[in-house]
Design an enzyme around this catalytic site. Structure first.
Site, PDB file in Angstrom:
ATOM      1  N   ASP A 134      27.564  38.935  51.081  1.00  0.00           N
ATOM      2  CA  ASP A 134      28.977  39.312  50.980  1.00  0.00           C
ATOM      3  C   ASP A 134      29.752  38.317  51.829  1.00  0.00           C
ATOM      4  O   ASP A 134      29.176  37.564  52.623  1.00  0.00           O
ATOM      5  CB  ASP A 134      29.175  40.745  51.488  1.00  0.00           C
ATOM      6  N   SER A 135      31.075  38.362  51.705  1.00  0.00           N
ATOM      7  CA  SER A 135      31.913  37.493  52.520  1.00  0.00           C
ATOM      8  C   SER A 135      31.845  37.896  53.999  1.00  0.00           C
ATOM      9  O   SER A 135      32.200  37.109  54.864  1.00  0.00           O
ATOM     10  CB  SER A 135      33.356  37.582  52.040  1.00  0.00           C
TER      11      SER A 135
ATOM     12  N   HIS B 202      35.134  47.236  50.972  1.00  0.00           N
ATOM     13  CA  HIS B 202      35.655  47.989  52.113  1.00  0.00           C
ATOM     14  C   HIS B 202      36.233  49.355  51.733  1.00  0.00           C
ATOM     15  O   HIS B 202      36.371  50.222  52.574  1.00  0.00           O
ATOM     16  CB  HIS B 202      36.777  47.192  52.791  1.00  0.00           C
TER      17      HIS B 202
ATOM     18  N   CYS C  11      29.736  41.737  46.778  1.00  0.00           N
ATOM     19  CA  CYS C  11      31.128  41.377  47.039  1.00  0.00           C
ATOM     20  C   CYS C  11      31.849  41.396  45.696  1.00  0.00           C
ATOM     21  O   CYS C  11      31.437  40.709  44.752  1.00  0.00           O
ATOM     22  CB  CYS C  11      31.206  39.987  47.658  1.00  0.00           C
TER      23      CYS C  11
ATOM     24  N   CYS D  60      36.363  46.938  45.784  1.00  0.00           N
ATOM     25  CA  CYS D  60      36.243  46.103  46.985  1.00  0.00           C
ATOM     26  C   CYS D  60      35.274  46.815  47.921  1.00  0.00           C
ATOM     27  O   CYS D  60      35.328  48.041  48.061  1.00  0.00           O
ATOM     28  CB  CYS D  60      37.602  45.934  47.649  1.00  0.00           C
TER      29      CYS D  60
ATOM     30  N   GLU E 167      38.399  47.510  58.610  1.00  0.00           N
ATOM     31  CA  GLU E 167      37.704  46.814  59.703  1.00  0.00           C
ATOM     32  C   GLU E 167      38.177  47.291  61.072  1.00  0.00           C
ATOM     33  O   GLU E 167      37.410  47.316  62.030  1.00  0.00           O
ATOM     34  CB  GLU E 167      37.876  45.296  59.555  1.00  0.00           C
TER      35      GLU E 167
HETATM   36  N1  DGL Z   1      34.023  41.587  50.216  1.00  0.00           N
HETATM   37  C1  DGL Z   1      35.323  41.406  49.627  1.00  0.00           C
HETATM   38  C2  DGL Z   1      35.353  42.114  48.268  1.00  0.00           C
HETATM   39  O1  DGL Z   1      34.598  43.026  48.002  1.00  0.00           O
HETATM   40  C3  DGL Z   1      36.435  41.919  50.516  1.00  0.00           C
HETATM   41  C4  DGL Z   1      36.705  41.060  51.723  1.00  0.00           C
HETATM   42  C5  DGL Z   1      37.146  39.651  51.377  1.00  0.00           C
HETATM   43  O2  DGL Z   1      38.281  39.449  50.910  1.00  0.00           O
HETATM   44  O3  DGL Z   1      36.350  38.745  51.583  1.00  0.00           O
HETATM   45  O4  DGL Z   1      36.138  41.759  47.434  1.00  0.00           O
END
Ligand code: DGL
Length: 264
Positions: free
Chosen positions: A8-9, A184, A71, A182, A150
């Site tokens: 993931d990012s 989060h 992600c 997403c 976060e």
């Molecule tokens: N992990 C990203 C997503 O699910 C969210 C955070 C980001 O923008 O990197 O889209």
């Protein structure tokens, strides 16, 4: 036994790892969070593809048997390209979420919320309509939900007022099902539910992703049936302390030994 690779990012993909551990307790997992370059949600397609390829190369060095792209942004903008570059099975989060949403909706009105990149790509809408052209879809970017999750601001006036603003078009459109597009957003389920109303079904694709991973591993004869305790390793490209501090909230359990790597 070879591990499953997940990337993931940043920290959000741990919501998917949580479900993988629950459904596949015997599997070893290697997680990579690109904390040096998060967020991906505001980056260009080319950049997200480049980062994703680098992340996959790192996971392949760990000898993974399958890669789960935990992600939504990467799954939306880069999945077809990255799949065509590698032979290892790669599972994204879009298709499993779409299937569940199309199955769940009664009035054929589905809402999608995600990062700017995810919404701009139209990936969810395209796949929903491919599965059932009679579906009506409204998509909205909710960029501030990521920092709220976060920072642990999961309830209270600030997040509620932003949620009301972001989710207004979904209420107006009369959706009965909303995809949390997403990593989060599952943390913000209570506030999202409060704004949308209790009759709206929220789809968190993590469960379906884990089912899909299990299905592919079983088909390929790669399921780990070993009863020994599975190992879970966590790597990041920056700031393991920050990652560890947030990890418990996203994973539902503390993470120990997150390591920084320098190759991306
Ligand atoms: N992990 C990203 C997503 O699910 C969210 C955070 C980001 O923008 O990197 O889209």
């Amino acid at each position: 036994m070879k591990p499953i690779g997940v990337f993931d990012s940043g920290v959000g993909g741990l919501t998917v790892v949580k479900e993988l551990i629950r459904q596949l307790p015997g599997e070893n997992i290697v997680y990579f969070g690109d904390t040096a370059r998060v967020p991906y949600g505001i980056k260009s397609k080319e950049t997200v593809i480049r980062f994703s390829i680098e992340n996959i190369l790192f996971l392949l060095e760990q000898d993974v048997k399958l890669i789960c792209v935990a992600c939504n942004t990467v799954s939306s903008v880069a999945l077809p390209i990255i799949k065509s570059h590698f032979r290892v099975p790669i599972v994204g989060v879009i298709t499993p979420g779409v299937r569940e949403a199309v199955y769940a909706t009664q009035n054929k009105r589905i809402g999608v919320i995600g990062t700017r990149g995810t919404v701009k790509s139209n990936a969810y809408e395209k796949q929903i309509k491919q599965l059932d052209p009679s579906m009506k879809v409204v998509s909205v970017a909710c960029p501030l939900f990521v920092p709220f999750a976060e920072e642990g601001l999961l309830e209270g006036g600030e997040v509620l007022s932003i949620a009301r603003k972001y989710l207004k078009p979904l209420n107006k459109f009369g959706v009965d099902t909303v995809i949390l597009g997403c990593t989060h957003y599952p943390l913000l389920k209570p506030v999202i539910k409060k704004v949308l109303g209790k009759d709206v079904t929220l789809i968190d694709s993590a469960k379906q992703v884990a089912i899909e991973v299990k299905r592919i591993l079983a088909t390929e004869g790669l399921l780990n049936t070993d009863r020994k305790k599975a190992s879970h390793k966590f790597y990041v490209s920056d700031n393991p302390e920050w990652f560890t501090g947030l990890a418990a909230r996203f994973l539902g359990a503390p993470v120990s030994g997150a390591r920084k790597i320098n190759n991306v």
